[in-house]
Design a protein around this motif. Structure first.
Motif, PDB file in Angstrom:
ATOM      1  N   ARG A   1       0.852  -1.256  -0.184  1.00 32.94           N
ATOM      2  CA  ARG A   1       0.024  -0.115   0.048  1.00 32.94           C
ATOM      3  C   ARG A   1       0.846   1.343   0.006  1.00 32.94           C
ATOM      4  O   ARG A   1       1.992   1.282   0.195  1.00 32.94           O
ATOM      5  CB  ARG A   1      -0.916   0.154   1.278  1.00 32.94           C
ATOM      6  N   ASN A   2       0.363   2.267  -0.445  1.00 31.83           N
ATOM      7  CA  ASN A   2       0.776   3.681  -0.382  1.00 31.83           C
ATOM      8  C   ASN A   2       1.140   3.904   1.028  1.00 31.83           C
ATOM      9  O   ASN A   2       0.116   3.826   1.919  1.00 31.83           O
ATOM     10  CB  ASN A   2      -0.207   4.693  -1.056  1.00 31.83           C
TER      11      ASN A   2
ATOM     12  N   ILE B   1       3.888   9.860   5.696  1.00 30.63           N
ATOM     13  CA  ILE B   1       4.312  10.369   6.816  1.00 30.63           C
ATOM     14  C   ILE B   1       3.334  11.670   6.986  1.00 30.63           C
ATOM     15  O   ILE B   1       2.990  12.254   6.131  1.00 30.63           O
ATOM     16  CB  ILE B   1       5.649  10.771   7.301  1.00 30.63           C
TER      17      ILE B   1
ATOM     18  N   THR C   1       2.642  15.698   7.910  1.00 32.88           N
ATOM     19  CA  THR C   1       3.095  16.613   7.263  1.00 32.88           C
ATOM     20  C   THR C   1       4.010  17.421   8.475  1.00 32.88           C
ATOM     21  O   THR C   1       3.389  17.578   9.568  1.00 32.88           O
ATOM     22  CB  THR C   1       2.257  18.127   6.829  1.00 32.88           C
TER      23      THR C   1
ATOM     24  N   SER D   1       4.048  11.001   0.659  1.00 31.47           N
ATOM     25  CA  SER D   1       3.655   9.811   0.638  1.00 31.47           C
ATOM     26  C   SER D   1       4.509   9.075  -0.573  1.00 31.47           C
ATOM     27  O   SER D   1       5.283   9.716  -1.346  1.00 31.47           O
ATOM     28  CB  SER D   1       2.153   9.720   0.003  1.00 31.47           C
TER      29      SER D   1
ATOM     30  N   ASP E   1       5.444   4.624  -2.135  1.00 36.01           N
ATOM     31  CA  ASP E   1       5.183   3.373  -2.286  1.00 36.01           C
ATOM     32  C   ASP E   1       6.445   2.377  -2.862  1.00 36.01           C
ATOM     33  O   ASP E   1       7.555   3.242  -3.059  1.00 36.01           O
ATOM     34  CB  ASP E   1       3.889   2.922  -3.118  1.00 36.01           C
TER      35      ASP E   1
ATOM     36  N   ILE F   1      10.707   5.626 -11.368  1.00 36.55           N
ATOM     37  CA  ILE F   1      10.389   6.993 -11.863  1.00 36.55           C
ATOM     38  C   ILE F   1      11.462   8.168 -11.540  1.00 36.55           C
ATOM     39  O   ILE F   1      12.025   8.692 -12.470  1.00 36.55           O
ATOM     40  CB  ILE F   1       8.905   7.742 -11.734  1.00 36.55           C
TER      41      ILE F   1
ATOM     42  N   GLN G   1       0.244   1.119  -6.177  1.00 33.12           N
ATOM     43  CA  GLN G   1      -0.173   2.121  -5.154  1.00 33.12           C
ATOM     44  C   GLN G   1      -1.631   2.382  -4.860  1.00 33.12           C
ATOM     45  O   GLN G   1      -2.167   3.033  -4.195  1.00 33.12           O
ATOM     46  CB  GLN G   1      -0.028   3.340  -6.706  1.00 33.12           C
TER      47      GLN G   1
ATOM     48  N   ALA H   1      -5.015  -0.048  -1.760  1.00 35.18           N
ATOM     49  CA  ALA H   1      -6.140   0.136  -0.741  1.00 35.18           C
ATOM     50  C   ALA H   1      -7.400  -0.053  -1.238  1.00 35.18           C
ATOM     51  O   ALA H   1      -8.434  -0.607  -0.624  1.00 35.18           O
ATOM     52  CB  ALA H   1      -6.212   1.645  -0.496  1.00 35.18           C
TER      53      ALA H   1
ATOM     54  N   GLY I   1       1.817   8.305 -10.853  1.00 35.32           N
ATOM     55  CA  GLY I   1       2.918   8.223 -10.384  1.00 35.32           C
ATOM     56  C   GLY I   1       3.927   9.213 -10.237  1.00 35.32           C
ATOM     57  O   GLY I   1       4.861   9.419  -9.500  1.00 35.32           O
TER      58      GLY I   1
ATOM     59  N   LYS J   1       4.962  12.825  -8.461  1.00 37.23           N
ATOM     60  CA  LYS J   1       5.083  13.416  -7.329  1.00 37.23           C
ATOM     61  C   LYS J   1       4.856  15.001  -7.028  1.00 37.23           C
ATOM     62  O   LYS J   1       4.290  15.485  -6.262  1.00 37.23           O
ATOM     63  CB  LYS J   1       6.311  12.966  -6.175  1.00 37.23           C
TER      64      LYS J   1
ATOM     65  N   HIS K   1      -6.850   8.524  -5.592  1.00 36.76           N
ATOM     66  CA  HIS K   1      -6.236   9.167  -4.344  1.00 36.76           C
ATOM     67  C   HIS K   1      -4.870   9.467  -4.279  1.00 36.76           C
ATOM     68  O   HIS K   1      -4.567  10.503  -3.694  1.00 36.76           O
ATOM     69  CB  HIS K   1      -6.748   8.579  -3.230  1.00 36.76           C
ATOM     70  N   THR K   2      -3.951   8.854  -4.954  1.00 43.42           N
ATOM     71  CA  THR K   2      -2.398   9.210  -4.516  1.00 43.42           C
ATOM     72  C   THR K   2      -2.213  10.766  -5.456  1.00 43.42           C
ATOM     73  O   THR K   2      -1.571  11.536  -4.800  1.00 43.42           O
ATOM     74  CB  THR K   2      -1.571   8.106  -5.368  1.00 43.42           C
TER      75      THR K   2
ATOM     76  N   LEU L   1      -1.563  14.423  -3.412  1.00 41.32           N
ATOM     77  CA  LEU L   1      -0.589  15.357  -3.798  1.00 41.32           C
ATOM     78  C   LEU L   1      -0.886  16.564  -4.248  1.00 41.32           C
ATOM     79  O   LEU L   1      -0.480  17.754  -3.766  1.00 41.32           O
ATOM     80  CB  LEU L   1       0.530  14.579  -4.590  1.00 41.32           C
TER      81      LEU L   1
ATOM     82  N   ARG M   1      -2.483  18.693  -1.517  1.00 38.66           N
ATOM     83  CA  ARG M   1      -1.465  19.310  -0.474  1.00 38.66           C
ATOM     84  C   ARG M   1      -0.681  20.190  -1.120  1.00 38.66           C
ATOM     85  O   ARG M   1      -0.337  21.617  -0.408  1.00 38.66           O
ATOM     86  CB  ARG M   1      -0.577  18.168  -0.189  1.00 38.66           C
TER      87      ARG M   1
ATOM     88  N   SER N   1     -11.334   6.339  -0.020  1.00 35.79           N
ATOM     89  CA  SER N   1     -10.695   5.598   0.950  1.00 35.79           C
ATOM     90  C   SER N   1      -9.871   6.197   1.885  1.00 35.79           C
ATOM     91  O   SER N   1      -9.589   7.638   1.827  1.00 35.79           O
ATOM     92  CB  SER N   1      -9.472   4.867  -0.196  1.00 35.79           C
TER      93      SER N   1
ATOM     94  N   ASP O   1      -6.979   6.053   2.995  1.00 39.55           N
ATOM     95  CA  ASP O   1      -5.715   6.279   2.140  1.00 39.55           C
ATOM     96  C   ASP O   1      -5.415   7.548   1.734  1.00 39.55           C
ATOM     97  O   ASP O   1      -4.503   8.216   1.657  1.00 39.55           O
ATOM     98  CB  ASP O   1      -5.183   5.076   1.310  1.00 39.55           C
TER      99      ASP O   1
ATOM    100  N   ILE P   1      -3.586   9.523   4.058  1.00 42.64           N
ATOM    101  CA  ILE P   1      -2.284   9.405   4.011  1.00 42.64           C
ATOM    102  C   ILE P   1      -1.756  10.212   2.648  1.00 42.64           C
ATOM    103  O   ILE P   1      -0.687  11.019   2.994  1.00 42.64           O
ATOM    104  CB  ILE P   1      -1.634   7.910   3.883  1.00 42.64           C
ATOM    105  N   SER P   2      -2.211  10.119   1.616  1.00 42.45           N
ATOM    106  CA  SER P   2      -1.930  10.704   0.341  1.00 42.45           C
ATOM    107  C   SER P   2      -1.769  12.305   0.538  1.00 42.45           C
ATOM    108  O   SER P   2      -0.725  12.973   0.042  1.00 42.45           O
ATOM    109  CB  SER P   2      -2.511  10.582  -0.726  1.00 42.45           C
TER     110      SER P   2
ATOM    111  N   GLY Q   1      -1.467  14.142   3.242  1.00 42.27           N
ATOM    112  CA  GLY Q   1      -0.187  14.414   4.389  1.00 42.27           C
ATOM    113  C   GLY Q   1      -1.132  14.692   5.570  1.00 42.27           C
ATOM    114  O   GLY Q   1      -0.374  15.665   6.259  1.00 42.27           O
TER     115      GLY Q   1
ATOM    116  N   TYR R   1      -5.319  18.768   5.821  1.00 42.33           N
ATOM    117  CA  TYR R   1      -5.757  19.111   4.333  1.00 42.33           C
ATOM    118  C   TYR R   1      -6.843  18.922   3.760  1.00 42.33           C
ATOM    119  O   TYR R   1      -6.777  19.300   2.435  1.00 42.33           O
ATOM    120  CB  TYR R   1      -4.473  18.605   3.441  1.00 42.33           C
TER     121      TYR R   1
END
Lengths: 307, 372
Positions: free
Chosen positions: A126-127, A130, A132, A228, A230, A236, B40, B43, B205, B207, B230-231, B235, B238, B257, B259, B262-263, B265, B269
């Motif tokens: 899973r992703n 941490i 902020t 985040s 993974d 990449i 990724q 979830a 993918g 960031k 969600h990933t 980002l 945030r 989700s 998750d 988490i994504s 942060g 947010y």
């Protein structure tokens, strides 16, 4: 408009410094043994996991200022990634040092897959993330008409400062220490250096340790900045950093940093001013342009045919 | 001699495994479950995994299908179309499943369903919302969720009527699902005379979206709409908030989700983040018992968990009514309504639900709730 240019410069600098930090590992290894270490991006990925684990562990033991927390994290992450770099070289590349170039390349891809799967199995797929740690930033410039401002977040400041310090330290080590001289002589001619009493095996290990250590620094910064990650981020990041290394001239440490900044800036300005869809097309187009018109990159030295 | 003995041993072993396999087949039926169990988007895979696992356990405890118990075969596509095709071939060819629940990502479900169609296998997706999935004239495809054109209409109307948005930025992740959803919303907006001020794609993918966020900030939008998962959404939000772009951020079922927190942060947010999703399945009277039972196991059945439970229920009901004939089961679902954990469900001739119930949700802290 002015604020936008300043903001994109800041974005590009932060992005580029991280590319540069990771690119050092590619360029130093290439410079010294002429192979491309494709597992380098995955060392960086592993660093991101260690970063998250260390932050969790440290903050569960004692609460402390963020600066101290991050310094401790770097002190934990860098030795661990450096150790991985060292072991990687010893078990995967050293036995193949005198084999064909292709064998080492394939081993590198194999080690990259191994590290990815090892992390996926041991840490879950899973992703992860941490919380902020640093928020807020400086206002650099405010546009009088639209009252929009260019902001440099504290995280970006940390990235730039840490990158600068790491680069200066590295430059000092390579330029002015005995170890640096040994690195440079091994890079120029491995056999001759060995004859003159340089322990080339040790030098090669050191190069892997430095590269992986800097990737560790990079992973702390990235994790801090984006939060985040993974098990696949190494791929990449690795491709981008490798591009940066080639742009700057593979083999040259200063070139790697310049290449990183060039790549970060061009990505930022292209997606900011033109179109985000084609950001990567532009970045890799730039790479092709360089390969065609200046194959040695920005600071690379042309290969001299030895007779 | 020793070598021969080993060979003989291996032969005996192989034969007994093969025979064992044959005998075992009689009292179980195999149903495939496919989704991103790693990667990724794991979830979401977990939602499908938990949902179908629970449904199978409950059905087996109640006597199984026509006296046979269900054996689930899980296939991991990591939300990658190429891997989805491999998984589909393995499920049909090697595991010989008689029906499949899955996949999650539309870009996986669409190519995989062609393979299931070629083998005449019933395929019910709990989560793929791209219209194309049911628009190709295949007889075997169904979904227990809505479609992106319905979802886009709900989001579009919310943007126009509730948020009174004039300057809209539309982003997507260049994937079948993400871009499809963004286009559906864009269409609704354009029809009402609202033209987007920016329409761009980001790369899955990636960031760093800071450069794009700066551009958005310069355009000064009322609202940002994003089609994707969600990933990337996390980002984006945030980095928007860090640069001081505090406008509402709206997305679809791709961010349903935990998750997402988490994504993005952290819970600080998630303010001003909205999404479209089916009317809260956890509130349904029909699902109370199942939801309780999930919670007893220490799992919060969020997002598509109950959709997956319902998908397996529909498959099983159809199979048991048609004596385990997969193609007949597909015809059965088109003509009959079945009662699932999410209430009475019926499908039209294409395999879409006859009733869709998209509503707006708002994130708040680390949880989300339906808007009144």
């Amino acid at each position: 408009m002015m604020w936008e240019i300043i903001q994109q410069t800041v974005n590009g600098l932060a992005l580029g410094s991280i590319y540069g930090l990771i690119a050092i590992g590619y360029t130093m290894v290439y410079g010294i043994i002429g192979m491309i270490n494709f597992a380098h991006g995955d060392i960086y990925m592993l660093g991101a996991y260690v970063t998250a684990i260390s932050i969790a562990v440290i903050s569960s033991i004692a609460s402390m200022p963020v600066v101290l927390l991050l310094s401790l994290t770097v002190l934990i992450v860098v030795p661990i990634t450096a150790l991985h770099g060292y072991v990687l070289e010893k078990i995967a590349y050293k036995p193949l040092r005198h084999a064909q170039k292709l064998s080492a390349l394939i081993t590198a891809i194999g080690m990259s897959l191994f590290l990815q799967n090892y992390i996926q199995i041991s840490q879950g797929a899973r992703n992860q993330g941490i919380p902020t740690l640093i928020s807020g930033g400086f206002t650099l410039w405010t546009d009088k008409i639209s009252s929009l401002s260019a902001v440099m977040s504290y995280t970006q400041v940390v990235i730039l400062v840490v990158t600068l310090v790491s680069m200066l330290t590295l430059a000092y080590v390579i330029k002015s220490t005995s170890l640096g001289r040994q690195c440079r002589s091994t890079q120029q001619d491995q056999m001759m250096s060995a004859m003159l009493g340089v322990n080339t095996d040790r030098v090669i290990s050191v190069v892997f340790i430095i590269g992986a250590g800097l990737a560790g620094v990079g992973s702390v910064l990235v994790t801090l900045n984006y939060g985040s990650f993974d098990f696949f981020i190494g791929f990449i990041a690795g491709i981008k950093a490798f591009t940066a290394a080639v742009l700057g001239g593979i083999g040259s440490v200063t070139g790697a940093m310049l290449g990183g900044l060039l790549l970060g800036m061009s990505e930022s300005f292209f997606s900011g001013l033109v179109n985000a869809d084609y950001k990567d097309v532009f970045a890799f187009g730039l790479l092709i342009f360089f390969m065609v018109f200046k194959p040695t990159g920005l600071l690379g030295t042309p290969e001299v045919t030895k007779v | 001699m020793a070598k021969n003995l080993i060979k003989f041993g291996l032969l005996v072993g192989t034969i007994s495994v093969v025979l064992g396999g044959c005998f075992k087949k009689d009292d179980t039926i195999k149903i495939g479950v496919a989704g991103p169990f790693t990667g990724q988007y794991a979830a979401f895979g977990e939602q499908i995994h938990k949902g179908t696992e629970k449904a199978a356990a409950d059905i087996n405890a109640a006597g199984g299908v026509n006296g046979k118990s269900i054996e689930l075969v899980f296939g991991d596509d990591a939300c990658d179309p190429k891997q989805a095709v491999t998984v589909a071939n393995k499920l049909t060819g090697q595991d010989k499943v008689i029906a499949v629940v899955g996949h999650f990502c539309s870009s996986s479900s669409i190519p995989a369903s062609e393979i299931y169609a070629a083998s005449g296998i019933l395929n019910v997706t709990p989560a793929s919302t791209n219209p194309t999935y049911t628009e190709r004239g295949l007889d075997n495809v169904f979904r227990t969720c809505g479609r992106d054109d319905q979802q886009g209409a709900v989001a579009g109307n919310y943007l126009i009527n509730k948020l009174n948005a004039k300057k809209v930025v539309i982003l997507h992740d260049k994937d079948t699902y993400g871009q499809g959803l963004a286009d559906a919303t864009k269409k609704v907006l354009n029809e009402s005379g609202v033209n987007e001020i920016l329409y761009e794609g980001v790369t899955r993918g990636d960031k760093d979206f800071n450069a794009l966020v700066t551009k958005i900030k310069g355009l000064g939008p009322d609202v940002v709409y994003f089609g994707g998962l969600h990933t990337e959404a996390g980002l984006l939000v945030r980095q928007m908030r860090e640069q001081g772009v505090d406008v509402p951020f709206i997305s679809g079922d791709g961010i349903v989700s935990q998750d997402f927190v988490i994504s993005v942060g952290g819970a600080q947010y998630t303010k001003n983040v909205f999404m479209t999703f089916g009317s809260d399945p956890l509130k349904l009277e029909t699902g109370k018992k199942v939801v309780e039972s999930f919670k007893d196991d220490g799992y919060q059945p969020e997002g598509y968990t109950l959709y997956s439970y319902a998908a397996l229920q529909a498959v099983v009901i159809a199979l048991s009514a048609t004596d385990l004939d997969s193609s007949a089961a597909a015809m059965y679902l088109k003509d009959n309504s079945v009662s699932t954990v999410m209430g009475e469900k019926s499908w039209d001739s294409k395999g879409d639900l006859t009733v869709s119930d998209y509503v707006m949700y708002a994130w708040d802290g680390d949880s989300y709730s339906e808007l009144e």
